[in-house]
Design a protein around this motif. Structure first.
Motif, PDB file in Angstrom:
ATOM      1  N   ASN A 275       0.840  -1.194   0.000  1.00 33.66           N
ATOM      2  CA  ASN A 275       0.000   0.000   0.000  1.00 33.66           C
ATOM      3  C   ASN A 275       0.877   1.247   0.000  1.00 33.66           C
ATOM      4  O   ASN A 275       1.771   1.382   0.841  1.00 33.66           O
ATOM      5  N   VAL A 276       0.598   2.159  -0.921  1.00 23.53           N
ATOM      6  CA  VAL A 276       1.327   3.425  -1.009  1.00 23.53           C
ATOM      7  C   VAL A 276       0.314   4.546  -0.790  1.00 23.53           C
ATOM      8  O   VAL A 276      -0.598   4.732  -1.602  1.00 23.53           O
ATOM      9  N   LEU A 277       0.462   5.277   0.315  1.00 25.50           N
ATOM     10  CA  LEU A 277      -0.548   6.265   0.720  1.00 25.50           C
ATOM     11  C   LEU A 277       0.073   7.650   0.823  1.00 25.50           C
ATOM     12  O   LEU A 277       1.115   7.832   1.462  1.00 25.50           O
ATOM     13  N   VAL A 278      -0.576   8.641   0.205  1.00 26.14           N
ATOM     14  CA  VAL A 278      -0.202  10.045   0.367  1.00 26.14           C
ATOM     15  C   VAL A 278      -0.992  10.577   1.557  1.00 26.14           C
ATOM     16  O   VAL A 278      -2.211  10.786   1.463  1.00 26.14           O
ATOM     17  N   GLN A 279      -0.314  10.786   2.668  1.00 25.97           N
ATOM     18  CA  GLN A 279      -1.037  11.084   3.908  1.00 25.97           C
ATOM     19  C   GLN A 279      -1.753  12.429   3.867  1.00 25.97           C
ATOM     20  O   GLN A 279      -2.796  12.595   4.505  1.00 25.97           O
ATOM     21  N   GLU A 280      -1.235  13.394   3.127  1.00 31.47           N
ATOM     22  CA  GLU A 280      -1.864  14.715   3.092  1.00 31.47           C
ATOM     23  C   GLU A 280      -3.182  14.704   2.330  1.00 31.47           C
ATOM     24  O   GLU A 280      -4.089  15.473   2.643  1.00 31.47           O
TER      25      GLU A 280
END
Length: 494
Positions: free
Chosen positions: A40-45
């Motif tokens: 999983n690759v998540l852009v936290q912003e």
């Protein structure tokens, strides 16, 4: 002047166009020099994300800016990126350590499992938690129906999943069985405001991965309590709502000190008058936790529990009675005085205290092997009190007597029915996991010892027994032991 305005507008549009220019962030995720698919690759912003393909590759398209990119594959790693042009970011997860307080693989499932499940995260719980019991917080999950005796989610509550009641739903707290050993049900009222100390809750619909405690023919509910925190904090939360419902909670954590230790706690009080007549509740609860963490080792000592006093509201009511006396009518404790006037006994209540003690040890040995060991003890004691009108003496161990030449065999009386129980044992598991295989071996040993007895504390006509002399007594003992093995592997079809 027009030329100046046109030039300014042109510059503004050009700047906006540049600011919104999209760039490509791509790369490969590996571990031990092997590509990792399904990361999983998540852009936290922004909450945007993707997963790596079969070759471990990922690609994101984002405007220029600073981002925290989180790569999760059981363990996780967060990298800060300043994106001003197309960029390649390769990530190595070889040495990333697991958040060990979430290693409950023997009962948890993920997206790769052939189990239908839903998760309720800490953030979702905080949004909904105004004092209601956990079943009410779960009512928006698929295939669930919740009920509440008092009518407003405080006090006695219950949940059905796909039509299966509590006796067919396995409940664990940190992998430790919670279902009552005799009835197989789960009484959430004894753990008031447990939601405020819950990090994550997973509902598995159907048989699921139940391994400890009651059989999960209908569903499994797996509760994970708060993880340790690295930073110190304290908070006080208060809420007030309809029917004089209010919740007061105080929490704290020391944060991680000396790089190894953390202590945390919570105290809560919930009160409500209830929607149903006289269905008031008073729930007091606490949660204390001590944590030791060191590289691959996590040890937790927990003590949590609650004390409840709830006016009974579980009696059934016919539709004709509702039509006549209203939807809030509650027949609990009804009696008629000597003049024939309807009265309600003001102490027709359920009173119970339950305290839980858990010692948890999670150990990671290398990238493939980990283990879990837990010791637990639960102490419960309490009673419910009720008014009995025209009760038969023989049912309560009382002797008939003569009055005015007539034998008297019935009387109005008040009795209490007691539970005094102990539940203790251990659960354990070992887990081997790699890209192609997930193997779990585990088991548990648990013992329940419970006393049941009743006392008559008041009679209108009869002579009472000696103080604390029970009119019934029995003891229930139950011991269970289980060993299980589970294996999960992908089927490759050419």
């Amino acid at each position: 002047m027009k030329n100046v305005l046109f030039f300014a507008s042109f510059l503004l549009c050009s700047w906006y166009s540049i600011a919104q220019e999209q760039f490509i962030l791509k790369g490969e995720v590996t571990s031990n020099q092997e590509s990792l698919p399904g990361v999983n690759v998540l852009v936290q912003e922004t909450g945007d994300g993707t997963i790596t393909d079969l070759d471990g590759k990922y690609q994101l398209e984002l405007p220029a800016g600073n981002y925290q990119i989180k790569f999760s594959y059981g363990n996780s790693k967060t990298i800060e990126v300043n994106l001003t042009e197309n960029q390649t970011l390769n990530v190595d997860l070889t040495d990333v350590k697991e958040r060990l307080d979430e290693v409950l693989s023997s009962i948890r499932v993920d997206a790769d499992s052939p189990i239908t499940y839903s998760n309720l995260t800490n953030d979702e719980i905080e949004e909904r938690n105004l004092g209601q019991d956990i079943p009410v917080l779960m009512q928006y999950m698929p295939s669930t129906v919740t009920t509440t005796d008092a009518g407003n989610g405080v006090g006695y509550t219950a949940i059905r999943v796909r039509g299966s009641d509590a006796t067919r739903t396995n409940v664990t707290i940190n992998g430790v069985p919670y279902n009552d050993a005799e009835s197989q049900g789960s009484f959430w009222v004894n753990l008031g405001d447990l939601a405020s100390s819950t990090q994550n809750l997973q509902l598995q619909r159907g048989v699921g991965t139940s391994t400890n405690g009651a059989g999960a023919f209908g569903a499994s509910i797996n509760i994970l309590t708060d993880r340790y925190r690295e930073e110190a904090y304290a908070e006080v939360a208060n809420s007030y709502g309809s029917y004089n419902t209010r919740k007061h909670t105080a929490k704290f954590s020391t944060g991680l000190f000396n790089d190894h230790w953390e202590f945390a706690g919570r105290a809560s009080q919930i009160k409500s008058d209830g929607y149903i007549d006289r269905a008031e509740s008073e729930l007091k609860s606490y949660f204390l936790q001590g944590t030791y963490v060191n590289e691959g080792t996590l040890v937790k000592a927990l003590m949590f529990g609650g004390k409840e006093r709830t006016y009974q509201a579980w009696y059934g009511v016919e539709q004709s009675t509702i039509n006549e006396r209203g939807r809030r009518y509650n027949p609990a404790g009804i009696y008629f005085d000597e003049e024939g006037n309807e009265q309600f006994y003001d102490n027709q209540t359920d009173n119970y205290q339950q305290d839980h003690y858990q010692l948890l040890w999670n150990q990671t040995y290398n990238k493939n092997w980990s283990s879990n060991l837990a010791f637990h003890y639960t102490r419960g004691k309490g009673y419910y009190e009720e008014y009995e009108e025209d009760a038969d003496f023989s049912e309560f161990g009382l002797e008939p007597f003569m009055a005015n030449g007539e034998e008297i065999t019935t009387s109005d009386l008040v009795n209490t029915s007691w539970l005094d129980n102990h539940f203790y044992g251990t659960t354990f598991s070992a887990n081997y996991q790699d890209n192609a295989l997930d193997l779990i071996l585990g088991g548990g040993w648990n013992r329940y010892d419970g006393d049941h007895f009743g006392e008559v504390i008041y009679t209108r006509f009869a002579r009472n027994n000696d103080p604390y002399e029970p009119f019934y007594e029995n003891n229930a003992v139950k011991t269970d032991f289980n060993i299980y093995g589970k294996q999960r592997f992908p089927l490759l079809i050419n």
